[in-house]
Design a protein around this motif. Structure first.
Motif, PDB file in Angstrom:
ATOM      1  N   PRO A   1       0.840  -1.207   0.000  1.00  0.00           N
ATOM      2  CA  PRO A   1       0.000   0.000   0.000  1.00  0.00           C
ATOM      3  C   PRO A   1       0.867   1.245   0.000  1.00  0.00           C
ATOM      4  O   PRO A   1       1.391   1.649   1.022  1.00  0.00           O
ATOM      5  CB  PRO A   1      -0.764  -0.109   1.333  1.00  0.00           C
ATOM      6  N   CYS A   2       1.046   1.855  -1.151  1.00  0.00           N
ATOM      7  CA  CYS A   2       1.989   2.965  -1.211  1.00  0.00           C
ATOM      8  C   CYS A   2       1.617   3.897  -2.364  1.00  0.00           C
ATOM      9  O   CYS A   2       1.862   3.569  -3.532  1.00  0.00           O
ATOM     10  CB  CYS A   2       3.400   2.392  -1.404  1.00  0.00           C
ATOM     11  N   HIS A   3       1.040   5.030  -2.016  1.00  0.00           N
ATOM     12  CA  HIS A   3       0.750   6.020  -3.052  1.00  0.00           C
ATOM     13  C   HIS A   3       1.955   6.926  -3.269  1.00  0.00           C
ATOM     14  O   HIS A   3       2.559   7.410  -2.311  1.00  0.00           O
ATOM     15  CB  HIS A   3      -0.489   6.850  -2.674  1.00  0.00           C
TER      16      HIS A   3
ATOM     17  N   MET B   1      -6.054  -6.924  -9.104  1.00  0.00           N
ATOM     18  CA  MET B   1      -7.467  -7.045  -8.720  1.00  0.00           C
ATOM     19  C   MET B   1      -7.925  -5.962  -7.762  1.00  0.00           C
ATOM     20  O   MET B   1      -9.067  -5.504  -7.823  1.00  0.00           O
ATOM     21  CB  MET B   1      -7.707  -8.425  -8.110  1.00  0.00           C
ATOM     22  N   LYS B   2      -7.007  -5.520  -6.900  1.00  0.00           N
ATOM     23  CA  LYS B   2      -7.439  -4.485  -5.942  1.00  0.00           C
ATOM     24  C   LYS B   2      -7.807  -3.198  -6.686  1.00  0.00           C
ATOM     25  O   LYS B   2      -8.607  -2.400  -6.206  1.00  0.00           O
ATOM     26  CB  LYS B   2      -6.395  -4.271  -4.840  1.00  0.00           C
ATOM     27  N   ASN B   3      -7.233  -2.993  -7.865  1.00  0.00           N
ATOM     28  CA  ASN B   3      -7.603  -1.805  -8.653  1.00  0.00           C
ATOM     29  C   ASN B   3      -9.050  -1.892  -9.143  1.00  0.00           C
ATOM     30  O   ASN B   3      -9.768  -0.896  -9.181  1.00  0.00           O
ATOM     31  CB  ASN B   3      -6.655  -1.637  -9.845  1.00  0.00           C
TER      32      ASN B   3
ATOM     33  N   PHE C   1      -6.040   9.634  -2.838  1.00  0.00           N
ATOM     34  CA  PHE C   1      -5.069   9.689  -3.928  1.00  0.00           C
ATOM     35  C   PHE C   1      -5.324   8.639  -5.008  1.00  0.00           C
ATOM     36  O   PHE C   1      -4.684   8.649  -6.047  1.00  0.00           O
ATOM     37  CB  PHE C   1      -3.641   9.480  -3.399  1.00  0.00           C
ATOM     38  N   SER C   2      -6.214   7.686  -4.733  1.00  0.00           N
ATOM     39  CA  SER C   2      -6.345   6.565  -5.671  1.00  0.00           C
ATOM     40  C   SER C   2      -6.896   7.001  -7.037  1.00  0.00           C
ATOM     41  O   SER C   2      -7.972   7.602  -7.121  1.00  0.00           O
ATOM     42  CB  SER C   2      -7.264   5.486  -5.088  1.00  0.00           C
ATOM     43  N   ARG C   3      -6.137   6.653  -8.066  1.00  0.00           N
ATOM     44  CA  ARG C   3      -6.603   6.909  -9.429  1.00  0.00           C
ATOM     45  C   ARG C   3      -7.834   6.062  -9.749  1.00  0.00           C
ATOM     46  O   ARG C   3      -8.790   6.516 -10.384  1.00  0.00           O
ATOM     47  CB  ARG C   3      -5.500   6.526 -10.456  1.00  0.00           C
ATOM     48  N   ASN C   4      -7.815   4.805  -9.274  1.00  0.00           N
ATOM     49  CA  ASN C   4      -8.901   3.878  -9.619  1.00  0.00           C
ATOM     50  C   ASN C   4     -10.211   4.286  -8.963  1.00  0.00           C
ATOM     51  O   ASN C   4     -11.264   4.288  -9.588  1.00  0.00           O
ATOM     52  CB  ASN C   4      -8.489   2.454  -9.216  1.00  0.00           C
ATOM     53  N   ARG C   5     -10.113   4.648  -7.688  1.00  0.00           N
ATOM     54  CA  ARG C   5     -11.312   5.081  -6.981  1.00  0.00           C
ATOM     55  C   ARG C   5     -11.876   6.369  -7.602  1.00  0.00           C
ATOM     56  O   ARG C   5     -13.085   6.503  -7.799  1.00  0.00           O
ATOM     57  CB  ARG C   5     -10.986   5.306  -5.503  1.00  0.00           C
TER      58      ARG C   5
HETATM   59  O1  LIG Z   1      -1.345   0.966  -6.072  1.00  0.00           O
HETATM   60  C1  LIG Z   1      -1.518   2.047  -5.569  1.00  0.00           C
HETATM   61  C2  LIG Z   1      -1.297   2.311  -4.144  1.00  0.00           C
HETATM   62  O2  LIG Z   1      -0.682   1.222  -3.502  1.00  0.00           O
HETATM   63  C3  LIG Z   1      -2.019   3.156  -6.436  1.00  0.00           C
HETATM   64  O3  LIG Z   1      -3.356   2.977  -6.718  1.00  0.00           O
HETATM   65  P1  LIG Z   1      -4.089   3.944  -7.758  1.00  0.00           P
HETATM   66  O4  LIG Z   1      -3.485   3.625  -9.111  1.00  0.00           O
HETATM   67  O5  LIG Z   1      -5.528   3.646  -7.696  1.00  0.00           O
HETATM   68  O6  LIG Z   1      -3.762   5.354  -7.363  1.00  0.00           O
END
Ligand SMILES: O=C(CO)COP(=O)(O)O
Ligand SMILES: NC(=O)C1=CN([C@@H]2O[C@H](COP(=O)(O)OP(=O)(O)OC[C@H]3O[C@@H](n4cnc5c(N)ncnc54)[C@H](O)[C@@H]3O)[C@@H](O)[C@H]2O)C=CC1
Length: 335
Positions: free
Chosen positions: A144-146, A197-199, A260-264
């Motif tokens: 878990p690292c943005h 998958m978490k994306n 920060f999540s791009r996917n969310r």
């Molecule tokens: O993998 C990520 C954080 O661990 C980044 O996720 P996002 O691409 O959704 O920002």
């Protein structure tokens, strides 16, 4: 400052947020980082100002250790380690310029959390086949690292997956610093698939949020997602793994919940009524989950695992089913 690893030569492939964050960590630890970026003007900007103009622009680089370039062959030729950090959809075209022996005697780390679209392969499988490279010479960066929090030097944890634990430990050492802890793990496939998958799950959480569902529903979605991921990984590669470890559950949580999540963010726009195209155009960043959902859905045609969240995301993104309809159906399936 004393340099921890003055002799390590890294090729960083990619100009986005994650490549920028990793280039910061590695170069500040003393490694020599040859850095491939796509745009000539970005390379020139970095050389002139020491900042990436497009991503994490607050980070300043030491140009006695960081060498930006648009010549991918040159950058790779110089390196002992090659770190891949472009979105999965661009891996093929980026590496196409390299000949089949270009990665011989190099160790390759994928920092990518996506699959090669069309081929539905993990990045390490694609690279291993294309460059005739043993998977023992490869690893992945997970956890878990943005990138945005790396830029702010917030405490973070990374897991390096590789069938060769010594390789994973060597790369972990290159990453460890005051605010990054890194450790080695052997489950390359499981970690890489879970990161893909978490994306998809985070994207679907974003859709639900965009439709007005709250934290209660999202918590149930994430809990059901863990079971979906477990079923899929078991069908694909049944070996013992602790899905509550940070490389699996931790990454799912940060992506599903982080601002920060791009996917969310992408999913949230779709839930609010944006078309896929307009959501993509609105973001200057790539949501891997958009491509991943198609790959995982297709891989699962043979496996036939029960994957309600992935199926819902596929129907929304690729079959234009209304998000509200799919989330309503999920509501009945969750426990
Ligand atoms: O993998 C990520 C954080 O661990 C980044 O996720 P996002 O691409 O959704 O920002
Ligand atoms: N951003 C993060 O915090 C993290 C990202 N990752 C992974 O890192 C990988 C890279 O993503 P980010 O750095 O987040 O990207 P990003 O969303 O910050 O930036 C998009 C990137 O795509 C590149 N791009 C766009 N079109 C391209 C093309 N035609 N050819 C080549 N490159 C093109 C851009 O140059 C830029 O590098 C992804 O797999 C992502 O899942 C993994 C961990 C954390």
């Amino acid at each position: 400052m004393s340099l921890a690893f003055p002799l390590e030569k890294i090729a960083m492939i990619g100009g986005g947020s994650w490549a920028t964050a990793l280039a910061k960590i590695l170069s500040e630890n003393g490694a020599r980082v040859g850095w491939w970026l796509r745009h000539k003007e970005d390379v020139q900007h970095l050389q002139r100002t020491r900042h990436n103009p497009r991503y994490l622009s607050s980070v300043q680089f030491d140009l006695t250790r960081v060498f930006p370039s648009t010549d991918v062959e040159d950058v790779v030729k110089e390196a002992d380690w090659v770190v891949l950090a472009v979105p999965a959809a661009f891996v093929k075209e980026t590496l196409d310029k390299l000949d089949r022996d270009a990665l011989k005697n190099k160790r390759v780390i994928s920092a990518i959390k996506g699959m090669i679209p069309g081929r539905n392969e993990l990045v390490t499988d694609y690279v291993s086949e294309r460059f005739r490279l043993s998977r023992e010479k490869m690893g992945c960066v997970a956890g878990p690292c943005h990138a945005e929090e790396v830029a702010l030097e917030k405490q973070s944890y990374l897991t390096i997956g590789s069938p060769d634990l010594a390789l994973a430990e060597d790369f972990s050492q290159l990453l460890r610093n005051r605010y990054v802890k890194a450790h080695a793990a052997a489950d390359l496939d499981g970690i890489e698939y879970c990161a893909v998958m978490k994306n998809i799950i985070a994207l679907t959480c974003g859709v639900a949020h965009g439709l007005g569902y709250g934290d209660n529903f999202q918590a149930v979605m994430v809990a059901n997602a863990v079971q979906e991921i477990r079923r899929f990984l078991y069908a694909l590669n049944p070996q013992p793994r602790d899905l509550s470890a940070s490389a699996y559950l931790g990454d799912l949580l940060v992506t599903a919940y982080s601002q920060f999540s791009r996917n969310r963010t992408f999913g949230n726009m779709v839930g609010r009524g944006y078309s896929v195209k307009s959501a993509q155009m609105e973001m200057n960043m790539v949501a891997e989950g958009y491509y991943a959902v198609k790959s995982i859905f297709e891989v699962n045609k043979d496996l036939r695992v029960n994957m309600p969240i992935t199926s819902a995301a596929y129907h929304i993104l690729y079959e234009k089913v209304a998000p509200a309809v799919e989330i309503e159906l999920l509501k009945e399936k969750f426990r």
